[in-house]
Every structure is written in C-alpha cells, then in structure tokens.
Design an enzyme around this catalytic site. Sequence first.
Site, PDB file in Angstrom:
ATOM      1  N   SER A 183      10.212 -20.458  -1.939  1.00 40.58           N
ATOM      2  CA  SER A 183      10.769 -19.667  -2.457  1.00 40.58           C
ATOM      3  C   SER A 183      12.326 -19.333  -2.989  1.00 40.58           C
ATOM      4  N   THR A 205       3.915 -33.152  -3.280  1.00 44.29           N
ATOM      5  CA  THR A 205       3.268 -33.601  -3.615  1.00 44.29           C
ATOM      6  C   THR A 205       2.747 -34.748  -4.469  1.00 44.29           C
ATOM      7  N   GLY A 237     -24.428 -19.300   9.967  1.00 42.63           N
ATOM      8  CA  GLY A 237     -23.599 -19.543  11.056  1.00 42.63           C
ATOM      9  C   GLY A 237     -23.578 -20.695  10.172  1.00 42.63           C
ATOM     10  N   GLU A 261       3.133 -23.591  -6.085  1.00 40.67           N
ATOM     11  CA  GLU A 261       4.215 -22.735  -6.963  1.00 40.67           C
ATOM     12  C   GLU A 261       4.097 -21.921  -7.104  1.00 40.67           C
ATOM     13  N   ARG A 276      10.052  -9.996 -14.700  1.00 40.10           N
ATOM     14  CA  ARG A 276      10.045 -10.934 -15.755  1.00 40.10           C
ATOM     15  C   ARG A 276       8.889 -10.717 -16.936  1.00 40.10           C
TER      16      ARG A 276
HETATM   17  C1  ST9 Z   1       4.737 -27.005  -5.544  1.00 46.27           C
HETATM   18  C2  ST9 Z   1       3.549 -27.100  -6.341  1.00 46.27           C
HETATM   19  O1  ST9 Z   1       4.365 -25.828  -5.332  1.00 46.27           O
HETATM   20  C3  ST9 Z   1       2.417 -27.797  -5.841  1.00 46.27           C
HETATM   21  C4  ST9 Z   1       1.632 -28.297  -6.725  1.00 46.27           C
HETATM   22  C5  ST9 Z   1       1.268 -29.840  -6.917  1.00 46.27           C
HETATM   23  C6  ST9 Z   1       0.655 -30.116  -8.032  1.00 46.27           C
HETATM   24  C7  ST9 Z   1       0.918 -31.123  -8.667  1.00 46.27           C
HETATM   25  C8  ST9 Z   1       1.534 -31.350  -9.502  1.00 46.27           C
HETATM   26  C9  ST9 Z   1       0.578 -31.019 -11.193  1.00 46.27           C
HETATM   27  C10 ST9 Z   1       1.597 -30.082 -11.548  1.00 46.27           C
HETATM   28  C11 ST9 Z   1       1.346 -30.827 -13.633  1.00 46.27           C
HETATM   29  C12 ST9 Z   1       2.335 -30.658 -14.262  1.00 46.27           C
HETATM   30  C13 ST9 Z   1       2.080 -30.549 -15.629  1.00 46.27           C
HETATM   31  C14 ST9 Z   1       3.007 -30.144 -16.628  1.00 46.27           C
HETATM   32  C15 ST9 Z   1       2.770 -30.925 -18.337  1.00 46.27           C
HETATM   33  C16 ST9 Z   1       3.179 -30.447 -19.107  1.00 46.27           C
HETATM   34  C17 ST9 Z   1       2.025 -29.734 -20.558  1.00 46.27           C
HETATM   35  C18 ST9 Z   1       2.714 -28.922 -21.312  1.00 46.27           C
HETATM   36  N1  ST9 Z   1       8.484 -18.811 -16.796  1.00 46.27           N
HETATM   37  O2  ST9 Z   1      14.376 -14.828 -12.024  1.00 46.27           O
HETATM   38  P1  ST9 Z   1      15.316 -16.026 -11.944  1.00 46.27           P
HETATM   39  C19 ST9 Z   1      13.151 -19.996 -15.204  1.00 46.27           C
HETATM   40  S1  ST9 Z   1       6.153 -27.047  -6.616  1.00 46.27           S
HETATM   41  C20 ST9 Z   1       9.390 -19.494 -17.151  1.00 46.27           C
HETATM   42  O3  ST9 Z   1      17.247 -15.350 -12.085  1.00 46.27           O
HETATM   43  P2  ST9 Z   1      15.746 -16.907  -9.857  1.00 46.27           P
HETATM   44  C21 ST9 Z   1      13.948 -19.712 -15.901  1.00 46.27           C
HETATM   45  O4  ST9 Z   1      14.242 -20.459 -16.977  1.00 46.27           O
HETATM   46  C22 ST9 Z   1       7.259 -25.453  -6.082  1.00 46.27           C
HETATM   47  N2  ST9 Z   1      11.362 -19.291 -16.839  1.00 46.27           N
HETATM   48  O5  ST9 Z   1      15.558 -16.849 -10.816  1.00 46.27           O
HETATM   49  C23 ST9 Z   1      15.699 -18.609 -15.535  1.00 46.27           C
HETATM   50  O6  ST9 Z   1      16.283 -17.780 -16.373  1.00 46.27           O
HETATM   51  P3  ST9 Z   1      16.208 -16.859 -17.434  1.00 46.27           P
HETATM   52  C24 ST9 Z   1       7.041 -24.477  -6.607  1.00 46.27           C
HETATM   53  C25 ST9 Z   1      11.319 -19.140 -15.351  1.00 46.27           C
HETATM   54  O7  ST9 Z   1      16.178 -16.077  -9.103  1.00 46.27           O
HETATM   55  C26 ST9 Z   1      15.798 -19.093 -14.185  1.00 46.27           C
HETATM   56  O8  ST9 Z   1      14.613 -19.471 -13.761  1.00 46.27           O
HETATM   57  N3  ST9 Z   1       8.148 -23.292  -6.289  1.00 46.27           N
HETATM   58  C27 ST9 Z   1      10.402 -17.756 -15.005  1.00 46.27           C
HETATM   59  O9  ST9 Z   1      17.534 -18.357  -9.767  1.00 46.27           O
HETATM   60  C28 ST9 Z   1      15.861 -17.939 -13.636  1.00 46.27           C
HETATM   61  O10 ST9 Z   1      15.423 -16.750 -12.819  1.00 46.27           O
HETATM   62  C29 ST9 Z   1       7.936 -22.660  -6.705  1.00 46.27           C
HETATM   63  O11 ST9 Z   1       6.778 -21.911  -7.807  1.00 46.27           O
HETATM   64  C30 ST9 Z   1       8.781 -18.162 -15.250  1.00 46.27           C
HETATM   65  N4  ST9 Z   1       7.938 -16.941 -15.052  1.00 46.27           N
HETATM   66  O12 ST9 Z   1      15.115 -17.380  -8.937  1.00 46.27           O
HETATM   67  C31 ST9 Z   1       9.429 -21.313  -6.503  1.00 46.27           C
HETATM   68  N5  ST9 Z   1      10.953 -17.509 -13.812  1.00 46.27           N
HETATM   69  O13 ST9 Z   1      16.244 -15.246 -16.723  1.00 46.27           O
HETATM   70  C32 ST9 Z   1       8.965 -20.074  -6.594  1.00 46.27           C
HETATM   71  C33 ST9 Z   1      11.686 -18.055 -13.825  1.00 46.27           C
HETATM   72  O14 ST9 Z   1      17.879 -17.256 -18.005  1.00 46.27           O
HETATM   73  N6  ST9 Z   1      10.129 -18.911  -6.616  1.00 46.27           N
HETATM   74  N7  ST9 Z   1      12.445 -19.039 -14.991  1.00 46.27           N
HETATM   75  O15 ST9 Z   1      15.283 -17.441 -18.571  1.00 46.27           O
HETATM   76  C34 ST9 Z   1      10.725 -18.455  -7.824  1.00 46.27           C
HETATM   77  O16 ST9 Z   1       9.860 -18.521  -8.629  1.00 46.27           O
HETATM   78  C35 ST9 Z   1      11.272 -17.826  -7.829  1.00 46.27           C
HETATM   79  O17 ST9 Z   1      11.226 -16.313  -8.110  1.00 46.27           O
HETATM   80  C36 ST9 Z   1      12.873 -18.156  -8.821  1.00 46.27           C
HETATM   81  C37 ST9 Z   1      13.883 -17.341  -8.334  1.00 46.27           C
HETATM   82  C38 ST9 Z   1      13.148 -19.775  -8.111  1.00 46.27           C
HETATM   83  C39 ST9 Z   1      12.617 -18.538  -9.845  1.00 46.27           C
HETATM   84  P1  FAD Z   2       8.774 -19.427   2.394  1.00 45.12           P
HETATM   85  O1  FAD Z   2       9.529 -18.718   1.030  1.00 45.12           O
HETATM   86  O2  FAD Z   2       9.777 -18.938   3.615  1.00 45.12           O
HETATM   87  O3  FAD Z   2       7.806 -17.557   1.879  1.00 45.12           O
HETATM   88  C1  FAD Z   2       7.342 -17.559   4.073  1.00 45.12           C
HETATM   89  C2  FAD Z   2       6.928 -15.671   3.331  1.00 45.12           C
HETATM   90  O4  FAD Z   2       7.823 -14.940   2.504  1.00 45.12           O
HETATM   91  C3  FAD Z   2       5.793 -15.826   2.349  1.00 45.12           C
HETATM   92  O5  FAD Z   2       4.663 -14.999   2.349  1.00 45.12           O
HETATM   93  C4  FAD Z   2       6.645 -15.209   1.146  1.00 45.12           C
HETATM   94  O6  FAD Z   2       5.846 -14.822   0.433  1.00 45.12           O
HETATM   95  C5  FAD Z   2       7.940 -14.744   1.249  1.00 45.12           C
HETATM   96  N1  FAD Z   2       8.525 -14.531   0.797  1.00 45.12           N
HETATM   97  C6  FAD Z   2       9.673 -15.089   0.662  1.00 45.12           C
HETATM   98  N2  FAD Z   2      10.440 -14.383  -0.262  1.00 45.12           N
HETATM   99  C7  FAD Z   2      10.386 -13.214  -0.863  1.00 45.12           C
HETATM  100  C8  FAD Z   2      10.928 -12.865  -1.385  1.00 45.12           C
HETATM  101  N3  FAD Z   2      12.144 -12.545  -2.301  1.00 45.12           N
HETATM  102  N4  FAD Z   2      10.479 -11.199  -1.579  1.00 45.12           N
HETATM  103  C9  FAD Z   2       9.012 -11.156  -1.209  1.00 45.12           C
HETATM  104  N5  FAD Z   2       8.913 -12.326  -0.304  1.00 45.12           N
HETATM  105  C10 FAD Z   2       8.866 -13.768   0.112  1.00 45.12           C
HETATM  106  N6  FAD Z   2       7.032 -27.841  -4.188  1.00 45.12           N
HETATM  107  C11 FAD Z   2       7.444 -28.673  -4.676  1.00 45.12           C
HETATM  108  O7  FAD Z   2       8.554 -28.353  -4.988  1.00 45.12           O
HETATM  109  N7  FAD Z   2       7.169 -29.741  -5.259  1.00 45.12           N
HETATM  110  C12 FAD Z   2       5.801 -29.579  -4.526  1.00 45.12           C
HETATM  111  O8  FAD Z   2       4.714 -31.056  -4.768  1.00 45.12           O
HETATM  112  C13 FAD Z   2       5.116 -28.763  -3.637  1.00 45.12           C
HETATM  113  N8  FAD Z   2       4.006 -29.698  -3.180  1.00 45.12           N
HETATM  114  C14 FAD Z   2       3.614 -28.322  -2.239  1.00 45.12           C
HETATM  115  C15 FAD Z   2       2.270 -28.769  -1.618  1.00 45.12           C
HETATM  116  C16 FAD Z   2       1.261 -28.181  -0.041  1.00 45.12           C
HETATM  117  C17 FAD Z   2       0.425 -28.636   0.295  1.00 45.12           C
HETATM  118  C18 FAD Z   2       1.989 -27.196   0.405  1.00 45.12           C
HETATM  119  C19 FAD Z   2       2.238 -26.966   1.684  1.00 45.12           C
HETATM  120  C20 FAD Z   2       3.632 -26.738  -0.399  1.00 45.12           C
HETATM  121  C21 FAD Z   2       4.094 -27.404  -1.128  1.00 45.12           C
HETATM  122  N9  FAD Z   2       5.240 -27.229  -2.095  1.00 45.12           N
HETATM  123  C22 FAD Z   2       5.915 -28.318  -2.907  1.00 45.12           C
HETATM  124  C23 FAD Z   2       6.342 -26.285  -1.227  1.00 45.12           C
HETATM  125  C24 FAD Z   2       5.380 -24.195  -2.176  1.00 45.12           C
HETATM  126  O9  FAD Z   2       6.248 -24.949  -3.242  1.00 45.12           O
HETATM  127  C25 FAD Z   2       6.253 -23.862  -1.222  1.00 45.12           C
HETATM  128  O10 FAD Z   2       5.264 -23.347   0.303  1.00 45.12           O
HETATM  129  C26 FAD Z   2       6.532 -22.382  -1.409  1.00 45.12           C
HETATM  130  O11 FAD Z   2       7.494 -22.214  -3.369  1.00 45.12           O
HETATM  131  C27 FAD Z   2       6.421 -21.235  -0.414  1.00 45.12           C
HETATM  132  O12 FAD Z   2       7.830 -21.500   0.135  1.00 45.12           O
HETATM  133  P2  FAD Z   2       7.862 -21.371   1.329  1.00 45.12           P
HETATM  134  O13 FAD Z   2       6.439 -22.410   2.490  1.00 45.12           O
HETATM  135  O14 FAD Z   2       9.363 -21.911   2.413  1.00 45.12           O
HETATM  136  O15 FAD Z   2       7.929 -19.885   1.989  1.00 45.12           O
END
Ligand code: ST9
Ligand code: FAD
Length: 624
Positions: free
Chosen positions: A173, A200, A435, A458, A471
């Site tokens: 995260s 992925t 079942g 995601e 946000r």
């Molecule tokens: C994953 C993949 O899990 C799983 C499935 C993959 C499937 C295959 C791929 C398919 C993809 C297809 C893609 C095709 C694309 C096509 C496009 C066609 C048009 N909205 O709040 P701050 C930015 S992957 C926009 O301070 P922290 C923004 O720049 C792994 N921007 O965050 C912001 O700066 P500012 C997924 C946003 O405390 C900056 O980030 N992992 C948004 O530094 C910093 O923001 C996750 O999703 C937003 N909603 O970091 C991680 N939010 O504020 C989850 C932030 O100046 N964790 N930005 O604008 C988070 O999202 C955390 O909140 C964090 C926190 C990393 C953002």
């Molecule tokens: P953690 O971040 O360790 O979270 C553990 C628990 O704590 C969760 O319940 C979470 O909600 C909670 N938690 C953590 N931080 C906070 C907080 N600040 N506040 C409140 N609760 C919190 N990543 C990629 O980059 N690319 C990919 O293509 C991709 N594909 C994936 C495919 C699969 C099948 C899986 C399982 C994961 C994939 N991921 C990918 C990673 C995925 O995005 C992360 O698993 C996800 O973002 C959560 O991170 P984590 O597993 O480390 O859990």
Amino acid sequence: MSHYKSNLRDIQFNLFELFNVQEYLGTGLFEDLDADTAREILNEVERLSREDLAASYVDSDRNPPVFDPKTNTAPIPDAFKKSYQAWMDSGFWALGLPEEIGGQAAPPSLVWAAGEMLLGSNAPVWMYATGPSMGSVIFKNANGVQRDRRIAEIMVERQWGATMVLTEPDAGSDVGAGKTFATPNEDGSWNISGVKRFITSAESDLQENIMHLVLARPKGVEGVGGPGTKGLSLFLVPKYHFDHESGDLTGERNGVYVTNVEHKMGLKVSNTCELTFGDPQVGGGEPAKGWLLGEVHDGIRQMFDVIENARMMVGTKAIATLSTGYLNALEYAKSRVQGADLTRSADKTAPRVTITHHPDVRRSLMTQKSFAEAMRSLVIYTASWQDKVALAKASGEHDKLAEAVNDLLLPIVKGYGSERSWVLLGTESLQTLGGSGFLQEYPLEQYVRDAKIDTLYEGTTAIQGQDFFFRKIVKDQGRALGHLANEITAFLESEAGNGRLKNERALLATALDDAQALVGLMINDLMSADASNGGDLRNIYKVGLNTTRVLMALGDVVCAWLLLRGAEVALAKLDTAGADKSFYEGKIAAAQWFAQLNLPRVSAERKIAESTDLAIMDLDESAF
Ligand code: ST9
Ligand code: FAD
C-alpha cells in the site's frame, strides 16, 4: 456449455435508454462509430466472450502455468492461448486507444460496457492484453520525445505485453517505501536494481516482448530520488532489447527476470511474478537497462494514468463476476426442485416445487440481481463522465468537473464494487446452489476464488476509502460530491416514477441526508485534529475509523439513485414494452428492492459513526 452468462440486454439498457450515449455517437470525435456499429460491437463481444474467451476459463484454473526456475519462464496453457489469440484477432482491444498510435476512437462507456463481458468471461485475457493500452499511457506522457512516441506505436503494432511495476516486499500500500533504484548511464539509459513483487503478466510466452513500466528511485544524481512517492520516476524496461526505430528485437536479453511465480487462491492463469532487476546472479547477469519516461520525479503521477484505468478494470471485473454468478444461480434455482411451497408446508403430500418458489431464495435472487444491475449502472455512469472528458479534450477544452466526478466515482467502482461483489458471490450466488455450489462442477466456487483478489490489488479497500475521503472529497473541497448530491436532489424533487417510486424517493432523500451528515461529521473530526488551531491531532484516528464506512454508504446511495433512474425509464416504457415487459418489470422491482433493503442501513451507519471514539486506538496492542 459456457460458464459465462452475459446480460447484454441490461448493458444496452444502460447505454442507450438510461445514459443515451447515442446522442454523441456518429458525430464529432466518434464520427466513425455510430449507434448501430456500437450495437454490433457489443453483440460480437458478447459472442466472443461466451464462446472463445469462456472456453478456457476452467482449464486455465485447473492447469495453471508452472514456473521453471532454470529458464525463469512460466509458459501459458494452450487452451488459454487460444482465448487470448481470439481476443487479439478481434481487434476490439484497439477501441478507445489514440488514433495516432493505431487505435480507434470510441467512448469509454462503450469500452467498459464491452469490457464487462470480457472481464466476466475470462479476466486474465484482458490483463495479458493491456500492452497497447499501456502504450497509450507512454504516448500521453512522451512530452514530444520521439523515442517514447515510437515505443508506444511499436507496443501497439507488435501487440507486446506490458506490466505495471510498483510493489516490493516492503512497499505494498505504501508505494513510496520502494527501494528499487536507477543509476544513469552515459548513453541516456539507466540501470535498474532491485526486486519487485506480485507483478501481473511479467512473464508469459504470449507475446514476442514485454515492456515493464517500473517505478524506481534515481540515484547518483544530485537533488533527485528523495523519499516517498514523489522521489520515484517511471522507467521503461523491456524484457528483450529492440531497435527503437523498427521495433525488431536485437536478440539481446535485458537483465530483468522473473524469479518466482506465486501460488494463488484464484486467478491462477494470471502470472503473479517476483521480478528481479540487474542481479548479477540471475539469468545471464546482464544489467537491467531502462529508459526514463518524461521527467524525473513524475513517476507516481504518470503511473496513476495506469492505476486509474486498472482500478476501473478491477471494479468492473468484480461486478461482471457477480452478474454471471447471479445468472448461473438463477438458472440453477429455476430447475432445482426441493420442498413444498411454504403455504403448504404442513401437507406432507404437497407437490415439491422449484426453489424459486421459496421466499428466502427469492430474497437472495433479487438481492443478487439488484446489486449486479446497480453496479453495472455505476460502471457505465462513471464511464459516461469519462466520455465527457474525452469529448472536451477533442474540442481543445478541459472539462474539470467531469474529471473530478470521474475521480470521485472511481473508488466507489473499485472499493464498493469489489467488496459487495465478492461478499454476495459467496453468501448469495454460491449459496443458492446449496452443496452443489461448493463443487467444481459449477463455476461459482471459481468465481468466489477469482473475485477475492479484487478487494486487494490496485489498492485495498482501506486505501480506496482513504482516497475517497481525503483526496476525492476533502482535497476537492467537496465540489464533485456537491455536484453529485445536486443531481440526486434534482431527481428527488422531480416527479420521477409518476407516484410509483414515491416511497423509494423518500428513502433515498433520507439516505442522502444521512450520508452527507456522515461526511460532515468526518470533516468536523478532521478539523478538530488540526493541532495548529488548538485541536487534538489524535482525532484524525476518528476519521480513519470511518473512511471505509463512508465509501460504502455513499456507494449504496449512488447505486440506489441509479437504479431508481433506471426504474423511471422502465416505468415510462412499460405499457408499450411488448416482449420487453418482463425486463422492465424486473428493472422496477430491482430498484425498489435495492432501495428498501439498503437505504435504511445508511441511517444506521451515520449513527455508528456518531458514536466513534478513540477507545480502540487507546487500547494496548496486547489486549487485541
Ligand atoms: C496492481 C495491479 O495491484 C493489479 C492488477 C493488474 C492488472 C494488469 C494491468 C491492467 C492495467 C491496465 C492499464 C492500462 C492503462 C490504460 C490507460 C488508458 C487511458 N488519482 O496522496 P499522496 C498521485 S498495481 C490520481 O501524497 P502517498 C498524485 O500524483 C499496484 N493520482 O500519496 C499525488 O500527487 P498530488 C497498485 C493520485 O502518501 C501522488 O500520487 N498499488 C491518486 O505518497 C502522491 O499522493 C496501489 O494501488 C489518485 N487517486 O502514497 C497502491 N492518489 O497529490 C495503493 C495519489 O500532488 N496505495 N495520486 O497530486 C495508494 O494508492 C496510496 O494511497 C499511495 C500513497 C501510494 C498513493
Ligand atoms: P499491505 O500494504 O501490507 O496491507 C496489509 C493490510 O493492511 C491490508 O488490509 C491493508 O488494507 C492494510 N493497510 C496497509 N496500509 C494501510 C493504511 N495506511 N491504512 C489503513 N490500512 C492499511 N502490484 C504491482 O505493482 N503490479 C501488479 O501487477 C500487481 N499485481 C498483483 C496481483 C496479485 C494477484 C496480487 C495479490 C497483488 C498484486 N500487486 C501488484 C500488489 C498489490 O497491489 C498489493 O498486494 C496491494 O497494493 C496491497 O499491498 P500489500 O499486499 O503489501 O498489503
């Protein structure tokens, strides 16, 4: 027989009767795509999904790819390859991509409506096929750099695979905790070092090359690579080196290797990989060379272009699975004979009936139907705001409101959509089969396993809740939420439903008030945490205790509203509906059921939030 049961009629209803996308099809940006063509595309995607894509769904689960550590490969099973190829051969993957790189202009509402069927029948096909779309993100962020524009074109022309590479063992995260780093080379390329996790599609034998979009921290350059997400840059790291003009592979392997493939609960054909960059002990020990996209420190913003699309995809995938789960449950319920009608339960000789006669089964089926249809509407409604963004851009304008409303709705699609779908698939759809639902003969158990991931990747639901409140509401100063609330209020004040929806409109009015009060309460807690104004910083915990709650409550309100809007359309058509009469009656019943079942709960959520205190935050960890 296909596991996948589509609901094309309801998709058409949303597009053409509720949101009226035909008003802008066949003109302007979408000149080459009129309403008839859109309908043909939907028909063909429906057939393709039900037949070619669904064909390998079960086999890919039972015979998933196996990682070979000697060659760092994980070949894809033949059955899945055929489904993947059928999708690529259809050319529909080019819909919505920029025309400059070989795409075809299409409204996002149509793309996501068609996407529902692909995602419901075999989601990993979509995931392996995202190279061209990721190419479009490179194109958008190329800043006029010819090399990057050409890379984007090559990814489309040659249908390469692509990945989004953020997560590391200690950075899930918290993406900003990532340690993977990049050092500059004299030729303008960078060497990447580090280990990423859970990536992925990072390995397969489906495409000639895979382009990894990697977040890494520049090192060795003064003033760059600071802590957190803002110190990350985005690098393009190919699996094989290639000629940046022609796209031809040079025959050299790049030093990025898959070093493990995870064993998962579901979605098994989708390779989830550990990806190692530039380790001299791995593969041939080559450096992992990458090219910086745009400017340093712009990586997280650029990656969010991918993430926003992927969050929409994940929500749509979950909702699509609930829809086919419901339709499978319905088919089973219509033929399963068990027990007597409740009115004759005392008569042991009474004829046995199909389970659709039992009130509790009807309750369950209507709950599934109403959620599946509500959330389909939510996806297409959200996409209709993306249509507005695209239309404005094409005429050289910037529709800020449309962007903000789309941003506000995305965590609802992803967070609310995945939570509601995953729970209902287990507690209602699988349950309907008794079942038998537990058996692999039916698709429900695989649906449950395959849909669980949607609440996790995601950004987990907790992250969606925080994104939504901090946000999309607070940082946006409530503008998008205010707009949405005004739209709902206008509906409430209208004569929608001509008296037939009076009760439900009253329920919606109360729920909207309660949801807004819940937001207000959280904003007060946030303000009371402002230490610079004499507040108690720890009050921020009260906000954190309610972010998921507010996401789910507003999800219920928006979904109820969309179903009631649909019911209004259905009521107006009922008298002249002909063969569609049952369909429209079903729309009205689903809206009424959803409102009666869910809206009163929003008041309870408000009450729960009002009693939030710091007790569990004060509790010592040892007491848990
Ligand atoms: C994953 C993949 O899990 C799983 C499935 C993959 C499937 C295959 C791929 C398919 C993809 C297809 C893609 C095709 C694309 C096509 C496009 C066609 C048009 N909205 O709040 P701050 C930015 S992957 C926009 O301070 P922290 C923004 O720049 C792994 N921007 O965050 C912001 O700066 P500012 C997924 C946003 O405390 C900056 O980030 N992992 C948004 O530094 C910093 O923001 C996750 O999703 C937003 N909603 O970091 C991680 N939010 O504020 C989850 C932030 O100046 N964790 N930005 O604008 C988070 O999202 C955390 O909140 C964090 C926190 C990393 C953002
Ligand atoms: P953690 O971040 O360790 O979270 C553990 C628990 O704590 C969760 O319940 C979470 O909600 C909670 N938690 C953590 N931080 C906070 C907080 N600040 N506040 C409140 N609760 C919190 N990543 C990629 O980059 N690319 C990919 O293509 C991709 N594909 C994936 C495919 C699969 C099948 C899986 C399982 C994961 C994939 N991921 C990918 C990673 C995925 O995005 C992360 O698993 C996800 O973002 C959560 O991170 P984590 O597993 O480390 O859990």
